[in-house]
Motif scaffolding. Structure first.
Motif, mmCIF file in Angstrom:
data_model
loop_
_atom_site.group_PDB
_atom_site.id
_atom_site.type_symbol
_atom_site.label_atom_id
_atom_site.label_comp_id
_atom_site.label_asym_id
_atom_site.label_seq_id
_atom_site.Cartn_x
_atom_site.Cartn_y
_atom_site.Cartn_z
ATOM 1 N N TYR A 1 0.791 -1.245 0.000
ATOM 2 C CA TYR A 1 0.000 0.000 0.000
ATOM 3 C C TYR A 1 0.823 1.296 0.000
ATOM 4 N N PRO A 2 2.022 1.341 0.648
ATOM 5 C CA PRO A 2 2.719 2.652 0.597
ATOM 6 C C PRO A 2 3.185 3.014 -0.821
ATOM 7 N N SER A 3 3.369 2.003 -1.675
ATOM 8 C CA SER A 3 3.869 2.276 -3.030
ATOM 9 C C SER A 3 2.752 2.574 -4.019
ATOM 10 N N ILE A 4 1.523 2.199 -3.653
ATOM 11 C CA ILE A 4 0.412 2.375 -4.602
ATOM 12 C C ILE A 4 -0.369 3.627 -4.226
ATOM 13 N N ILE A 5 -0.234 4.648 -5.068
ATOM 14 C CA ILE A 5 -0.842 5.925 -4.674
ATOM 15 C C ILE A 5 -2.248 6.092 -5.232
ATOM 16 N N SER A 6 -2.610 5.266 -6.199
ATOM 17 C CA SER A 6 -3.980 5.343 -6.702
ATOM 18 C C SER A 6 -4.345 4.053 -7.418
ATOM 19 N N ALA A 7 -5.615 3.715 -7.380
ATOM 20 C CA ALA A 7 -6.095 2.525 -8.080
ATOM 21 C C ALA A 7 -7.491 2.808 -8.620
ATOM 22 N N VAL A 8 -7.687 2.418 -9.877
ATOM 23 C CA VAL A 8 -9.001 2.597 -10.500
ATOM 24 C C VAL A 8 -9.448 1.249 -11.046
ATOM 25 N N HIS A 9 -10.676 0.908 -10.781
ATOM 26 C CA HIS A 9 -11.222 -0.340 -11.296
ATOM 27 C C HIS A 9 -12.359 -0.016 -12.257
ATOM 28 N N ILE A 10 -12.276 -0.575 -13.447
ATOM 29 C CA ILE A 10 -13.327 -0.333 -14.452
ATOM 30 C C ILE A 10 -13.877 -1.680 -14.909
ATOM 31 N N HIS A 11 -15.190 -1.833 -14.907
ATOM 32 C CA HIS A 11 -15.819 -3.054 -15.410
ATOM 33 C C HIS A 11 -15.946 -2.896 -16.924
ATOM 34 N N LEU A 12 -15.151 -3.652 -17.670
ATOM 35 C CA LEU A 12 -15.111 -3.472 -19.128
ATOM 36 C C LEU A 12 -16.330 -4.063 -19.823
ATOM 37 N N LEU B 1 -3.212 0.912 -11.776
ATOM 38 C CA LEU B 1 -2.567 1.266 -10.515
ATOM 39 C C LEU B 1 -1.473 2.283 -10.791
ATOM 40 N N ILE B 2 -1.399 3.281 -9.954
ATOM 41 C CA ILE B 2 -0.302 4.245 -10.080
ATOM 42 C C ILE B 2 0.640 4.012 -8.909
ATOM 43 N N LEU B 3 1.887 3.731 -9.258
ATOM 44 C CA LEU B 3 2.879 3.403 -8.238
ATOM 45 C C LEU B 3 3.944 4.485 -8.160
ATOM 46 N N LYS B 4 4.409 4.714 -6.937
ATOM 47 C CA LYS B 4 5.472 5.691 -6.722
ATOM 48 C C LYS B 4 6.529 5.033 -5.852
ATOM 49 N N GLY B 5 7.785 5.120 -6.290
ATOM 50 C CA GLY B 5 8.854 4.521 -5.503
ATOM 51 C C GLY B 5 10.065 4.276 -6.379
ATOM 52 N N LYS B 6 10.992 3.478 -5.859
ATOM 53 C CA LYS B 6 12.185 3.167 -6.642
ATOM 54 C C LYS B 6 11.802 2.230 -7.788
ATOM 55 N N GLY B 7 12.552 2.348 -8.906
ATOM 56 C CA GLY B 7 12.253 1.554 -10.086
ATOM 57 C C GLY B 7 12.232 0.057 -9.801
#
Ligand code: NI
Length: 139
Positions: free
Chosen positions: A82-93, A102-108
């Motif tokens: 959870y600390p690395s995942i700054i946002s998550a969107v779920h779409i029912h296709l 998922l948008i992740l922030k952290g070291k590569g």
């Protein structure tokens, strides 16, 4: 205001023709904009290759929600990191398929490790990491 520098580029005529066609089909109004974007892209790639700083990664995942274990595993991985995942969107296709972004922030290294964990889950149909930057290293 940032200082703007002009520079000349020697280039094969045919190569430039192809480049102009490509950038105009992409909607660029001039070469300068396209070249600036190419330079930024290569700098972000370098940040990812060599950098030890903070980076941004956007992971898109397509899967079927009918596989309950997969949905649970995806949630578990996201809570675990959870600390690395700054946002998550779920779409029912559609009736069966879901897209999760998922948008992740952290070291590569960390971002790649989380992506690997996600993409190797059974039942994931497509998983793609798109690399980006926090923008701090770019003018
Ligand atoms: Ni869904």
């Amino acid at each position: 205001m940032q200082k703007i520098t002009r520079f000349g580029v020697s280039i094969d005529e045919k190569l430039l023709e192809h480049f102009d066609e490509k950038i105009s089909s992409e909607g660029y109004l001039n070469r300068s904009e396209a070249i600036r974007d190419l330079i930024r892209e290569s700098l972000v790639e370098k940040e990812w290759k060599l950098g030890d700083g903070e980076l941004i990664g956007v992971v898109s995942l397509v899967f079927s929600h009918s596989k309950r274990e997969l949905t649970e595993a995806l949630t578990e991985i996201q809570h675990h990191h959870y600390p690395s995942i700054i946002s998550a969107v779920h779409i029912h296709l559609d009736h069966d398929n879901c897209l999760e972004v998922l948008i992740l922030k952290g070291k590569g290294k960390k971002i790649r490790a989380i992506t690997d964990e996600l993409k190797t889950l059974r039942g994931v149909k497509h998983c793609q990491l798109s690399i980006s930057t926090t923008g701090k290293e770019l003018p």
